[in-house]
Design a protein around this motif. Structure first.
Motif, PDB file in Angstrom:
ATOM      1  N   GLU A  31      34.979  46.439  41.176  1.00  0.00           N
ATOM      2  CA  GLU A  31      35.674  45.183  40.927  1.00  0.00           C
ATOM      3  C   GLU A  31      34.928  44.452  39.813  1.00  0.00           C
ATOM      4  O   GLU A  31      33.699  44.416  39.806  1.00  0.00           O
ATOM      5  CB  GLU A  31      35.664  44.336  42.200  1.00  0.00           C
ATOM      6  CG  GLU A  31      36.397  43.034  42.090  1.00  0.00           C
ATOM      7  CD  GLU A  31      36.346  42.241  43.388  1.00  0.00           C
ATOM      8  OE1 GLU A  31      36.699  41.051  43.330  1.00  0.00           O
ATOM      9  OE2 GLU A  31      35.940  42.782  44.438  1.00  0.00           O
ATOM     10  N   CYS A  33      34.517  40.797  37.593  1.00  0.00           N
ATOM     11  CA  CYS A  33      34.804  39.379  37.484  1.00  0.00           C
ATOM     12  C   CYS A  33      34.321  38.901  36.123  1.00  0.00           C
ATOM     13  O   CYS A  33      33.137  39.009  35.801  1.00  0.00           O
ATOM     14  CB  CYS A  33      34.110  38.571  38.583  1.00  0.00           C
ATOM     15  SG  CYS A  33      34.456  36.794  38.473  1.00  0.00           S
ATOM     16  N   THR A  91      39.112  40.045  37.903  1.00  0.00           N
ATOM     17  CA  THR A  91      39.352  38.669  38.317  1.00  0.00           C
ATOM     18  C   THR A  91      38.557  37.772  37.366  1.00  0.00           C
ATOM     19  O   THR A  91      37.811  38.264  36.523  1.00  0.00           O
ATOM     20  CB  THR A  91      38.895  38.417  39.769  1.00  0.00           C
ATOM     21  OG1 THR A  91      37.492  38.678  39.866  1.00  0.00           O
ATOM     22  CG2 THR A  91      39.666  39.282  40.750  1.00  0.00           C
TER      23      THR A  91
END
Length: 152
Positions: A31, A33, A91
Motif C-alpha cells: 500500500e 500513501c 492513498t
C-alpha cells in the motif's frame, strides 16, 4: 513490507520519487500513501504591521482565506498526483508543520514500513544553514528510508 509512505512536494522531481514507489508497489504488493506537508500555513496568511521597512498590514492575526486556499491547492495537488499514478493501492495524506517532523510523525501514526523520499539538490549555503529534510528524517527515523536520487 506492507506500507510505503512517499513524501512529495511541488518540485517536478516528485514524479520520479512517486514512480519509484509505484515500482515497489507493483513488485511487492504494498500500500502506498502519498504524503505532502504544508509548512506552517499560518505563516503564509499572517497580517503583520510594518517592520524592517516592509509595509505589512495593521491587523494582527491569520488570514484564514489564505490558509484555506493553501490547503485547497495542496489537496488538489495530492488528488492529481494519485490520479496520475492510477494505482489501486495509492492513498493520500495532507498534514502541516515542520516537514521532517511531520513525515516522521505520520510514518509512525500510519505504521509505515518504509519511507520513500527524493534527494533534492540544494545550495551549499542552504545545506549549511538549514540542513535538508532528508538529512533530518534519516537522523531521527525508526523506519527504513529509500532515497531516490533526483539530481539532473
Amino acid at each position: 513490507m506492507k506500507k510505503v509512505l512517499v513524501a512529495i512536494d511541488y518540485n517536478p522531481v516528485s514524479e520520479k520519487v512517486a514512480n519509484a514507489a509505484l515500482e515497489l508497489a507493483d513488485s511487492m504488493d504494498v500500500e502506498i500513501c502519498l504524503l505532502h506537508v504544508l509548512a506552517e500555513v499560518s505563516y503564509y496568511g499572517a497580517d503583520y504591521p510594518t517592520f524592517l521597512g516592509y509595509d505589512g498590514y495593521t491587523a494582527m492575526g491569520p488570514d484564514l482565506n489564505m490558509a484555506m486556499e493553501m490547503r485547497k491547492v495542496a489537496e488538489e495537488f495530492l488528488e492529481k498526483a494519485a490520479g496520475h499514478l492510477d494505482h489501486p493501492s495509492v492513498t493520500t495524506h495532507l498534514t502541516e508543520g515542520d516537514t521532517a517532523g511531520a513525515i516522521l510523525e505520520y510514518a509512525e501514526e500510519w505504521n509505515a514500513d518504509l519511507i520513500v523520499m527524493g534527494t533534492h539538490s540544494h545550495s551549499v549555503l542552504e545545506k549549511l544553514l538549514m540542513g535538508t529534510v532528508a538529512e533530518k528524517v534519516l537522523e531521527k527515523t525508526k523506519v527504513p528510508v529509500y532515497m531516490v536520487p533526483v539530481k539532473k
